[in-house]
Design a protein around this motif. Structure first.
Motif, PDB file in Angstrom:
ATOM      1  N   SER A   1      31.896   5.264   3.577  1.00  0.00           N
ATOM      2  CA  SER A   1      31.014   5.530   2.537  1.00  0.00           C
ATOM      3  C   SER A   1      29.919   4.373   2.341  1.00  0.00           C
ATOM      4  CB  SER A   1      31.826   5.659   1.231  1.00  0.00           C
ATOM      5  OG  SER A   1      32.363   4.199   0.791  1.00  0.00           O
ATOM      6  N   CYS A   2      28.876   4.756   1.939  1.00  0.00           N
ATOM      7  CA  CYS A   2      27.643   3.830   1.713  1.00  0.00           C
ATOM      8  C   CYS A   2      26.809   4.206   0.493  1.00  0.00           C
ATOM      9  CB  CYS A   2      26.773   3.476   2.945  1.00  0.00           C
ATOM     10  SG  CYS A   2      26.302   5.068   3.668  1.00  0.00           S
ATOM     11  N   LEU A   3      26.014   3.513   0.146  1.00  0.00           N
ATOM     12  CA  LEU A   3      25.072   3.978  -1.002  1.00  0.00           C
ATOM     13  C   LEU A   3      23.608   4.607  -0.299  1.00  0.00           C
ATOM     14  CD1 LEU A   3      24.903   0.380  -3.253  1.00  0.00           C
ATOM     15  CD2 LEU A   3      26.155   2.629  -3.410  1.00  0.00           C
ATOM     16  N   GLN A   4      23.387   5.701  -1.356  1.00  0.00           N
ATOM     17  CA  GLN A   4      22.314   6.467  -0.600  1.00  0.00           C
ATOM     18  C   GLN A   4      21.028   5.660  -0.443  1.00  0.00           C
ATOM     19  OE1 GLN A   4      19.218   7.304  -2.542  1.00  0.00           O
ATOM     20  NE2 GLN A   4      18.578   8.826  -1.359  1.00  0.00           N
ATOM     21  N   GLU A   5      20.483   4.764  -1.353  1.00  0.00           N
ATOM     22  CA  GLU A   5      19.655   4.027  -1.293  1.00  0.00           C
ATOM     23  C   GLU A   5      19.513   3.152   0.015  1.00  0.00           C
ATOM     24  OE1 GLU A   5      21.595   2.531  -4.731  1.00  0.00           O
ATOM     25  OE2 GLU A   5      21.582   4.220  -3.577  1.00  0.00           O
ATOM     26  N   ASN A   6      20.681   2.489   0.185  1.00  0.00           N
ATOM     27  CA  ASN A   6      20.544   1.737   1.533  1.00  0.00           C
ATOM     28  C   ASN A   6      20.466   2.682   2.742  1.00  0.00           C
ATOM     29  OD1 ASN A   6      20.950  -0.337   0.069  1.00  0.00           O
ATOM     30  ND2 ASN A   6      23.224  -0.602   0.042  1.00  0.00           N
ATOM     31  N   LEU A   7      21.296   3.920   2.745  1.00  0.00           N
ATOM     32  CA  LEU A   7      21.188   4.524   4.158  1.00  0.00           C
ATOM     33  C   LEU A   7      19.788   5.010   4.196  1.00  0.00           C
ATOM     34  CD1 LEU A   7      22.680   6.008   6.331  1.00  0.00           C
ATOM     35  CD2 LEU A   7      23.292   7.807   4.674  1.00  0.00           C
ATOM     36  N   ALA A   8      19.154   5.478   2.999  1.00  0.00           N
ATOM     37  CA  ALA A   8      17.681   6.317   3.214  1.00  0.00           C
ATOM     38  C   ALA A   8      16.979   4.972   3.636  1.00  0.00           C
ATOM     39  CB  ALA A   8      17.151   6.821   1.635  1.00  0.00           C
ATOM     40  N   ARG A   9      17.211   3.730   3.258  1.00  0.00           N
ATOM     41  CA  ARG A   9      16.306   2.613   3.850  1.00  0.00           C
ATOM     42  C   ARG A   9      16.427   2.411   5.208  1.00  0.00           C
ATOM     43  NH1 ARG A   9      18.020  -1.199   1.098  1.00  0.00           N
ATOM     44  NH2 ARG A   9      17.110  -0.591  -0.835  1.00  0.00           N
ATOM     45  N   GLY A  10      17.484   2.523   5.858  1.00  0.00           N
ATOM     46  CA  GLY A  10      17.937   2.134   7.066  1.00  0.00           C
ATOM     47  C   GLY A  10      17.236   3.450   7.956  1.00  0.00           C
ATOM     48  N   LEU A  11      17.600   4.439   7.634  1.00  0.00           N
ATOM     49  CA  LEU A  11      16.861   5.846   8.283  1.00  0.00           C
ATOM     50  C   LEU A  11      15.342   5.718   8.494  1.00  0.00           C
ATOM     51  CD1 LEU A  11      19.089   8.488   6.779  1.00  0.00           C
ATOM     52  CD2 LEU A  11      19.435   7.634   9.061  1.00  0.00           C
ATOM     53  N   SER A  12      14.814   5.297   7.563  1.00  0.00           N
ATOM     54  CA  SER A  12      13.222   5.018   7.429  1.00  0.00           C
ATOM     55  C   SER A  12      12.860   3.995   8.472  1.00  0.00           C
ATOM     56  CB  SER A  12      12.620   5.012   6.019  1.00  0.00           C
ATOM     57  OG  SER A  12      12.848   3.493   5.645  1.00  0.00           O
ATOM     58  N   MET A  13      13.609   3.106   8.647  1.00  0.00           N
ATOM     59  CA  MET A  13      13.298   2.032   9.486  1.00  0.00           C
ATOM     60  C   MET A  13      13.470   2.376  11.149  1.00  0.00           C
ATOM     61  SD  MET A  13      14.556  -1.547   8.270  1.00  0.00           S
ATOM     62  CE  MET A  13      13.836  -2.359   6.658  1.00  0.00           C
ATOM     63  N   VAL A  14      14.679   3.260  11.448  1.00  0.00           N
ATOM     64  CA  VAL A  14      14.811   3.503  12.599  1.00  0.00           C
ATOM     65  C   VAL A  14      14.138   4.848  13.088  1.00  0.00           C
ATOM     66  CG1 VAL A  14      17.089   2.317  12.591  1.00  0.00           C
ATOM     67  CG2 VAL A  14      17.198   4.828  12.273  1.00  0.00           C
ATOM     68  N   SER A  15      13.861   5.676  12.283  1.00  0.00           N
ATOM     69  CA  SER A  15      13.293   7.051  12.594  1.00  0.00           C
ATOM     70  C   SER A  15      11.930   6.932  13.195  1.00  0.00           C
ATOM     71  CB  SER A  15      13.179   7.912  11.188  1.00  0.00           C
ATOM     72  OG  SER A  15      12.168   7.323  10.458  1.00  0.00           O
ATOM     73  N   ARG A  16      11.226   5.966  13.205  1.00  0.00           N
ATOM     74  CA  ARG A  16       9.971   5.785  13.841  1.00  0.00           C
ATOM     75  C   ARG A  16      10.240   5.754  15.414  1.00  0.00           C
ATOM     76  NH1 ARG A  16       5.704   4.553  10.514  1.00  0.00           N
ATOM     77  NH2 ARG A  16       4.237   4.216  12.305  1.00  0.00           N
ATOM     78  N   ALA A  17      11.316   5.195  15.850  1.00  0.00           N
ATOM     79  CA  ALA A  17      11.490   5.059  17.198  1.00  0.00           C
ATOM     80  C   ALA A  17      11.961   6.738  17.737  1.00  0.00           C
ATOM     81  CB  ALA A  17      12.560   3.991  17.454  1.00  0.00           C
ATOM     82  N   VAL A  18      12.344   7.379  16.829  1.00  0.00           N
ATOM     83  CA  VAL A  18      12.836   8.733  17.510  1.00  0.00           C
ATOM     84  C   VAL A  18      11.822   9.448  18.454  1.00  0.00           C
ATOM     85  CG1 VAL A  18      13.760  10.817  16.792  1.00  0.00           C
ATOM     86  CG2 VAL A  18      14.495   8.954  15.504  1.00  0.00           C
ATOM     87  N   ALA A  19      12.319   9.689  19.524  1.00  0.00           N
ATOM     88  CA  ALA A  19      11.359  10.656  20.492  1.00  0.00           C
ATOM     89  C   ALA A  19      10.490  11.864  19.872  1.00  0.00           C
ATOM     90  CB  ALA A  19      11.906  10.990  21.740  1.00  0.00           C
ATOM     91  N   SER A  20       9.506  11.913  19.792  1.00  0.00           N
ATOM     92  CA  SER A  20       8.754  13.074  19.100  1.00  0.00           C
ATOM     93  C   SER A  20       8.834  14.289  19.925  1.00  0.00           C
ATOM     94  CB  SER A  20       7.449  12.703  18.790  1.00  0.00           C
ATOM     95  OG  SER A  20       6.663  12.444  19.641  1.00  0.00           O
ATOM     96  N   ARG A  21       8.687  14.050  21.427  1.00  0.00           N
ATOM     97  CA  ARG A  21       8.919  15.196  22.287  1.00  0.00           C
ATOM     98  C   ARG A  21       9.549  14.447  23.483  1.00  0.00           C
ATOM     99  NH1 ARG A  21       3.453  14.937  20.978  1.00  0.00           N
ATOM    100  NH2 ARG A  21       2.561  16.611  19.738  1.00  0.00           N
ATOM    101  N   SER A  22      10.593  15.223  23.836  1.00  0.00           N
ATOM    102  CA  SER A  22      11.777  14.728  25.020  1.00  0.00           C
ATOM    103  C   SER A  22      12.225  15.808  25.368  1.00  0.00           C
ATOM    104  CB  SER A  22      12.450  13.576  24.426  1.00  0.00           C
ATOM    105  OG  SER A  22      13.282  13.323  25.439  1.00  0.00           O
ATOM    106  N   THR A  23      12.541  15.620  26.884  1.00  0.00           N
ATOM    107  CA  THR A  23      13.628  16.918  27.614  1.00  0.00           C
ATOM    108  C   THR A  23      14.902  16.670  27.280  1.00  0.00           C
ATOM    109  OG1 THR A  23      13.298  15.215  29.460  1.00  0.00           O
ATOM    110  CG2 THR A  23      11.665  16.964  29.333  1.00  0.00           C
ATOM    111  N   LEU A  24      15.280  15.256  26.676  1.00  0.00           N
ATOM    112  CA  LEU A  24      16.600  14.928  26.291  1.00  0.00           C
ATOM    113  C   LEU A  24      16.919  15.329  24.903  1.00  0.00           C
ATOM    114  CD1 LEU A  24      17.261  11.509  28.170  1.00  0.00           C
ATOM    115  CD2 LEU A  24      17.889  13.933  28.761  1.00  0.00           C
ATOM    116  N   PRO A  25      17.538  16.223  24.436  1.00  0.00           N
ATOM    117  CA  PRO A  25      18.013  16.529  23.065  1.00  0.00           C
ATOM    118  C   PRO A  25      18.573  15.296  22.086  1.00  0.00           C
ATOM    119  CG  PRO A  25      18.442  18.407  24.463  1.00  0.00           C
ATOM    120  CD  PRO A  25      18.317  17.262  25.448  1.00  0.00           C
TER     121      PRO A  25
END
Length: 377
Positions: A4-28
């Motif tokens: 379990s974790c706090l929503q505000e902490n998880l949301a902040r963490g997701l916003s940080m890492v999400s920019r490294a997610v591949a926008s187009r990739s052959t690997l799902p």
């Protein structure tokens, strides 16, 4: 996995890492974020195989485990939840992440964490420690000058030159060059150079915006990766292969005119001129008119055959000969926006030679070279 974790902490963490997610990739799996328990914290990871970001979020961990889930879906879901505790539980048999928050429950289908690429971290034997404010200013003043197109990959990166007492960033496209240096205490004994993707530095600037503690920079022994470490966030980037141009040869060594002007006034004048310049190849004319005793004026003008023209006059200190030179208004706005001192100097030789801009006063070791534009007489 059960935690379990706090929503505000998880949301902040997701916003940080999400920019490294591949926008187009052959690997799902590259469209997913890895969630993994790490001691008493939840580790979030994302990568597009060029940049990888890790972020650690405080959590109460009941069972260890890991799963990857679609980044966009998880980020939007967590962002829509009210503040408070969130429970996450992995249903291993179906590779499904069960999420509960207050009176809401959701099940997200994921991909086995074993399929997520392993983001290797370089050895920690030679690190450079940088103050966040200085690093942020270096990135702001240099990264924008890197090329946007991929025709010459080395120009899409920022050259990082590491010496025992100094770190220098340099970036150039075919029309401008930005160079900024900062003093360091723990640089390598022998001069080392690598090319860091400009995008990686801009992402580092974004995720470290609120960082107060020093940021460690490490280069992998095989010169394939650079690693930036913060207390709760790590960024890893592949380095650009190739040889950066010998930028020192581009820097003018002499000038005939030195114009010192208020930074904010010149920026305002160029922005106004850009209203007309954008209809005529972004050409803005800068005229330095000395009146004697180093006192003079700068005339900034632009014209459009369709819409008209404008002229702005500024007080200035001018040493040397009168000159009229033309620049790309957009490039001028870019550099004037990152000069932090009240005044700047523009050193010029003639209308067909590069102009050299520097901050006046305590503006750090920064210089910007900009190529002139041809103007019909």
């Amino acid at each position: 996995m059960k935690l379990s974790c706090l929503q505000e902490n998880l949301a902040r963490g997701l916003s940080m890492v999400s920019r490294a997610v591949a926008s187009r990739s052959t690997l799902p799996v590259l469209s997913n974020i890895l969630l993994a328990t790490d001691a008493s914290r939840l580790k979030l990871s994302a990568t597009d195989l060029e940049i990888g970001i890790h972020c650690w979020v405080g959590a109460e961990v009941e069972e260890e485990g890991s799963i990857t889930v679609p980044a966009r879906l998880l980020t939007e879901l967590v962002g829509s939840l009210p503040p408070g505790p969130i429970k996450l539980e992995l249903i291993t048999r179906t590779q499904t992440l069960n999420l509960t928050s207050q009176r809401l429950e959701a099940n997200i289908k994921g991909i086995d964490a074993q399929e997520f690429p392993l983001i290797l971290l370089p050895e920690e034997d030679a690190r450079i420690r940088l103050e966040p404010d200085a690093l942020h200013e270096m990135i702001d003043q240099v990264a924008f000058a890197a090329a946007q197109d991929q025709t010459r990959p080395v120009l899409t990166g920022v050259l990082a030159e590491m010496e025992s007492d100094k770190l220098t960033f340099a970036a150039a496209d075919s029309y401008r060059l930005s160079v900024r240096s900062v003093a360091i205490d723990d640089g390598p004994e022998t001069k080392t150079s690598v090319i860091i993707p400009a995008r990686a530095l801009q992402e580092l600037r974004r995720i470290s915006a609120d960082e107060q503690k020093p940021i460690d920079m490490l280069v992998a022994p095989n010169r394939s990766q650079v690693f930036f470490h913060m207390p709760n966030v790590d960024l890893v980037s592949q380095l650009v292969e190739g040889n950066f141009p010998a930028y020192h040869q581009i820097i003018p060594t002499s000038h005939k005119t030195k114009t010192t002007v208020q930074t904010a006034e010149l920026l305002k004048a160029v922005r106004t001129a850009f209203v007309f310049a954008r209809d005529s190849a972004n050409i803005v004319r800068v005229q330095a008119v000395p009146n004697g005793d180093n006192v003079g004026r700068v005339i900034v003008s632009a014209s459009s055959s369709e819409h008209g023209d404008n002229v702005a006059e500024l007080d200035a200190t001018i040493e040397g000969d009168p000159i009229e030179i033309a620049f790309n208004a957009r490039y001028l706005i870019d550099v004037l926006s990152v000069i932090t001192t009240a005044q700047l100097s523009l050193e010029t030789r003639d209308s067909s030679s590069p102009g050299l801009l520097r901050p006046v006063g305590d503006g750090g070791d920064f210089m910007h070279i900009i190529m002139p534009m041809h103007i019909a007489r």
